[in-house]
Design a protein around this motif. Structure first.
Motif, mmCIF file in Angstrom:
data_model
loop_
_atom_site.group_PDB
_atom_site.id
_atom_site.type_symbol
_atom_site.label_atom_id
_atom_site.label_comp_id
_atom_site.label_asym_id
_atom_site.label_seq_id
_atom_site.Cartn_x
_atom_site.Cartn_y
_atom_site.Cartn_z
ATOM 1 N N GLU A 134 0.758 12.540 -9.094
ATOM 2 C CA GLU A 134 -0.106 13.717 -8.919
ATOM 3 C C GLU A 134 0.721 14.995 -8.768
ATOM 4 O OE1 GLU A 134 -3.583 16.009 -8.554
ATOM 5 O OE2 GLU A 134 -3.200 14.040 -9.406
ATOM 6 N N GLU A 171 2.438 1.698 -3.543
ATOM 7 C CA GLU A 171 1.430 2.125 -4.521
ATOM 8 C C GLU A 171 1.009 3.575 -4.286
ATOM 9 O OE1 GLU A 171 -1.588 -0.864 -4.060
ATOM 10 O OE2 GLU A 171 -0.318 -2.401 -5.004
ATOM 11 N N ARG A 172 0.847 3.939 -3.029
ATOM 12 C CA ARG A 172 0.436 5.315 -2.710
ATOM 13 C C ARG A 172 1.553 6.311 -3.020
ATOM 14 N NH1 ARG A 172 -2.725 8.967 -3.318
ATOM 15 N NH2 ARG A 172 -3.136 10.362 -1.602
ATOM 16 N N GLU A 193 1.302 7.078 -6.621
ATOM 17 C CA GLU A 193 0.170 7.962 -6.884
ATOM 18 C C GLU A 193 0.475 9.405 -6.492
ATOM 19 O OE1 GLU A 193 -3.083 6.241 -4.703
ATOM 20 O OE2 GLU A 193 -3.147 4.463 -5.994
ATOM 21 N N VAL A 194 1.067 9.601 -5.323
ATOM 22 C CA VAL A 194 1.397 10.954 -4.853
ATOM 23 C C VAL A 194 2.414 11.605 -5.784
ATOM 24 C CG1 VAL A 194 2.498 12.265 -2.985
ATOM 25 C CG2 VAL A 194 0.754 10.556 -2.449
ATOM 26 N N ALA A 210 0.833 -1.212 0.000
ATOM 27 C CA ALA A 210 0.000 0.000 0.000
ATOM 28 C C ALA A 210 0.865 1.259 0.000
ATOM 29 C CB ALA A 210 -0.935 -0.006 1.201
ATOM 30 N N LEU A 211 1.934 1.256 0.779
ATOM 31 C CA LEU A 211 2.832 2.409 0.825
ATOM 32 C C LEU A 211 3.463 2.662 -0.532
ATOM 33 C CD1 LEU A 211 4.327 4.623 2.398
ATOM 34 C CD2 LEU A 211 6.035 2.891 3.025
#
Length: 189
Positions: free
Chosen positions: A60, A52-53, A56-57, A49-50
């Motif tokens: 963005e 993948e996030r 994403e961050v 999760a870390l």
């Protein structure tokens, strides 16, 4: 007891790593700089999760900057870190909550991993994220360049995939949520 914050600003190394064999592995985050090493234990799902996030961050932040942010689109191959975890491996705490933020002023990603706390302490811990007061759970706070964050995410995702059995048709790691195999569906690469 006052909170202990393990702070690293642009560490020499920030990696996810494992100890043990697939199926019985322990996952760690490890930061190191100038002879100081901090290792925290977490779950495989937290590592995934870390990573993948983080992707994403970073995507963005790059999009919002119009491509001007110093964030590579992919992990620079010359910075990839495949070395094992540094020794001695001494666990500071087990991770409960994690937080991410892009610091647009300094152009870096801030990663925070807080120690797992009891239910009564959860509300206080949630309020303590991104604060520097002496209360709350112990925390690992790391500030990373865009390139180092991409490298971390790539290694972490590869690490999680490495424990999965390969597909007998395409040899890609089997995804626990389902695997769409190009060869099994008649598609050839």
């Amino acid at each position: 007891m006052p909170r202990q914050v393990f702070f690293y600003d642009q560490p020499e190394r920030f990696v996810a790593g494992t100890v043990g064999q697939p199926g019985a592995r322990a996952f760690y985050l490890q930061a190191s700089a100038r002879g100081r090493i901090t290792s925290v234990l977490l779950e495989k799902t937290q590592v995934a999760a870390l990573a993948e996030r983080i992707e994403e961050v970073l995507d963005e932040a790059l999009r919002r900057s119009g491509g001007d942010a110093s964030i590579p689109a992919a992990a620079p191959k010359d910075l990839l870190d495949t070395a094992p975890l540094d020794l001695p491996l001494e666990q500071e705490f087990r991770v409960g909550t994690m937080a991410l933020a892009w610091d647009g002023v300094d152009g870096c990603l801030v990663v925070e991993a807080q120690a797992l706390v009891e239910e009564e302490e959860e509300e206080d811990a949630a309020e303590a994220v991104f604060t520097d007061d002496d209360t709350g759970p112990d925390m690992l706070r790391v500030r990373l360049s865009g390139a180092m964050a991409r490298v971390f995410a790539k290694r972490a995702l590869d690490l999680v995939a490495a424990g999965r059995k390969p597909c007998p048709f395409c040899n890609l790691p089997l995804d626990p949520e389902g695997h769409l195999c190009p060869r099994a569906n008649g598609y050839r690469r």
